[in-house]
Design an enzyme around this catalytic site. Structure first.
Site, PDB file in Angstrom:
ATOM      1  N   ARG A 327       0.833  -1.213   0.000  1.00  0.00           N
ATOM      2  CA  ARG A 327       0.000   0.000   0.000  1.00  0.00           C
ATOM      3  C   ARG A 327       0.865   1.261   0.000  1.00  0.00           C
ATOM      4  O   ARG A 327       0.536   2.242   0.657  1.00  0.00           O
ATOM      5  CB  ARG A 327      -0.963   0.033   1.196  1.00  0.00           C
ATOM      6  N   ASP A 376      -6.930  -3.723  -7.013  1.00  0.00           N
ATOM      7  CA  ASP A 376      -7.565  -4.294  -5.824  1.00  0.00           C
ATOM      8  C   ASP A 376      -7.740  -5.789  -6.036  1.00  0.00           C
ATOM      9  O   ASP A 376      -7.743  -6.279  -7.183  1.00  0.00           O
ATOM     10  CB  ASP A 376      -8.917  -3.629  -5.565  1.00  0.00           C
TER      11      ASP A 376
END
Length: 645
Positions: A327, A376
């Site tokens: 991330r 994602d």
């Protein structure tokens, strides 16, 4: 073959086809290869086959309710075995009155010759799973006696599946597999693979793999064969054959969409030609096979290949410990928040230009050693039939979760990655927008984590729906995980073809399982994915939440095992084994501490790595949204300063 297709480019192609050996050799030559075809098996009728005769009598007397014919040659052998003991026409008339299922086109053709029409036909890829799926859709076998004509060896999975549906199964074997009478050509192919003289290996049945290893063990060449196969492009005709290759720890590089011999050769030739083009190899038609080797056709080196990340993934010495962060492009960065003010999360994920911009900006700002694509885990589930929404405050929601075996019928395997081309375009744009020395990491959710989302319908604390289906409906679980595993493999390989230099498999939720359940319900599927990834592409296998699973994660595979913060890095590496690289494992919350504590914790992780080749510094999970950007920059600087020299 068209004039524009490169085909095998003069490569040496081994095949183990028996009945159609001459046709296989001709196909390989047609596609520009140099064939080395060695028959690996023969069908031997079972002498004094009392079992087949008894089965025929039970058909005649109405004691069999349904017959499953698995092979055409098996139908012929069955009739040949019993016609001396029962009237042939009476037996055919009795079979015509019974519900029959045929697996694939060959038994259909034989029955047609005999004047019979099967009641139901199993479609491709014609494995035992498709047989059971057809039974579920068309036949109620509860309290029924099912006759199963086997093909050379018992199929325990099919028998168990039928029995689980309430059937009484009577198997009848009409022939067995054995080695060919002349094993010389097979022995020569084994020696050639072991010596690196074969570039492509084609397999058209699972038992070819069994006999290959049987003879290799007799020749005491099994280790050399495995090493040679690792350097070879391996093509498998379908899932059953691929499963057999995986069982013997062979990688599968090519599996055609249609499970016929011609398609297998064409797919392998196209892959070889694609790799040849990517590597810049030019081979004239008719050039001797020695002019090119498979090693030249595998993904080529680039500036990224000599950087610290790729070297560490291969456990090679590096000048300093590479660092990237999960991330690393996210809500903690103002640049990311500016983009998110304009679009929803799902809109962002489906906009390749914005995804590439977000990650390229993060890499430039942080000066990390690798870039993972911005995407994602869950959009993969949409083309598989699930309705996905990202709800403000609640996170991802699946509106039609899989809660029962019946629900699984609408869960579609991803046969083509075309619906996810926005991800591949993200890979391409990210690769194009970064310095050549920065590798791009593709990724996907692991099958357990994706199955959990699909079954729970979103986030969960206790995974009650997921575990209930797993434990109470093992056949449905097998279907879900199998479809996910094959879909994920295609998805990751498509990212690699688009320009990713490495891939990471995220099993974010697998820590809810104990080792026994992981071993039984998860490991085979994750292993199948990792085994199916394109050769020479490092795979990072990351599971979180339960350090007791680490030995099993390592067994499932991966060049690099991701470690979370719940175990010290040195203990984890010792547990995983020093034949694996490791990634991790700073607690993400440390980035909320003061600068001295961040440096101390980073130094502790590096101290535990002890300078051993194969450590990639990362967090034990993703950066948290409120993390100060300055603290992330401080961490990266601390790792660089501490690990250099």
């Amino acid at each position: 073959m068209s004039d524009t297709a490169q085909g095998f480019c003069g490569l040496r192609v081994a095949s183990f086809e028996s009945r159609r050996a001459a046709e296989m050799a001709s196909l390989i030559e047609r596609f520009g290869g140099v064939p080395s075809v060695s028959p690996s098996m023969r069908e031997v009728p079972i002498e004094e086959n009392r079992e087949a005769i008894d089965f025929a009598h039970r058909v005649l007397t109405g004691q069999i309710d349904l017959i499953i014919f698995m092979t055409g040659v098996g139908v012929r052998h069955l009739l040949a075995e019993v016609e001396r003991h029962v009237d042939r026409q009476r037996l055919l008339a009795a079979i015509s009155d019974i519900t029959t299922i045929t697996r694939g086109p060959k038994p259909v053709a034989v029955l047609k010759e005999l004047g019979l029409q099967p009641t139901h036909k199993v479609g491709p890829p014609n494995t035992w799973r498709e047989v059971l799926a057809l039974v579920d859709a068309k036949c109620n076998v509860a309290q029924q006696t099912v006759g199963l004509q086997e093909y050379g060896q018992p199929n325990a999975s099919l028998v168990a599946g039928l029995e689980a549906r309430g059937a009484k199964v009577e198997t009848v074997r009409v022939y067995r597999w054995d080695l060919p009478l002349d094993q010389g050509p097979l022995e020569e192919n084994i020696r050639a693979i072991a010596a690196g003289r074969i570039d492509v290996a084609l397999f058209t049945s699972a038992h070819q793999v069994v006999n290959l290893m049987r003879v290799a063990n007799r020749l005491q060449l099994a280790p050399q064969l495995r090493a040679g196969m690792a350097r070879t492009l391996v093509a498998s005709i379908g899932p059953t054959t691929s499963e057999s290759l995986h069982e013997f720890e062979f990688r599968v590089d090519v599996e055609p969409e249609h499970f016929k011999m011609g398609q297998l050769v064409a797919a392998a030739a196209n892959k070889a030609g694609e790799l040849a083009g990517r590597a810049g190899v030019v081979v004239q038609r008719g050039a001797p096979a020695a002019s090119v080797s498979m090693s030249a056709l595998l993904p080529p080196s680039g500036p990224w290949d000599q950087g610290p990340f790729m070297k560490a993934a291969r456990r090679q010495p590096v000048d300093r410990t590479p660092i990237w962060l999960m991330r690393q492009a996210g809500r903690y960065m103002p640049e990311y928040r500016a983009v998110r003010d304009k679009v929803s999360f799902l809109e962002l994920c489906k906009d390749p230009a914005l995804c590439a911009e977000v990650m390229i900006t993060a890499v430039n700002r942080l000066n990390v050693d690798a870039a993972i694509i911005f995407a994602d885990l869950l959009p993969l589930l949409e083309p598989m039939g699930l309705m996905l929404e990202y709800s403000a405050g609640d996170g991802p929601v699946i509106h039609n979760p899989l809660r029962s075996a019946k629900d699984v019928e609408r869960f579609i395997e991803l046969e083509s990655v075309e619906p996810l081309d926005f991800v591949m375009e993200t890979v391409r744009l990210t690769r194009a927008g970064l310095p050549a020395e920065i590798p791009v990491i593709g990724f996907a959710g692991a099958p357990f984590t994706l199955a959990s989302y699909a079954i729970e319908g979103g986030g969960s604390r206790n995974y009650v729906h997921c575990k209930s289906l797993m434990l109470r409906e093992p056949a449905a679980w097998d279907t879900i995980m199998g479809r996910l595993a094959r879909s994920i493999t295609r998805y990751l390989n498509a990212q690699i073809a688009a320009g990713a230099q490495a891939v990471q498999l995220f099993d974010s939720w697998v820590g809810c399982l104990g080792p026994d359940d992981y071993l039984r319900f998860v490991l085979p599927y994750t292993k199948a994915i990792i085994d199916g990834i394109a050769p020479r592409v490092p795979v990072i296998h990351f599971g979180t939440g339960n350090p007791a699973l680490l030995p099993l994660l390592a067994k499932a595979g991966g060049d690099v095992i991701g470690i979370d913060w719940r175990i010290e890095l040195d203990d984890a590496w010792r547990t995983v084994g020093y034949d694996k690289a490791v990634q991790g494992n700073l607690d993400p919350t440390v980035l909320f501490a003061d600068p001295d504590e961040i440096r101390r914790r980073a130094e502790d992780v590096l101290r535990r790595a002890a300078g051993r080749p194969g450590h990639i510094f990362n967090l034990g999970h993703g950066i948290l949204p409120q993390t100060p950007v300055d603290n992330v920059l401080l961490l990266i600087d601390a790792v660089r300063q501490t690990s250099t020299g």
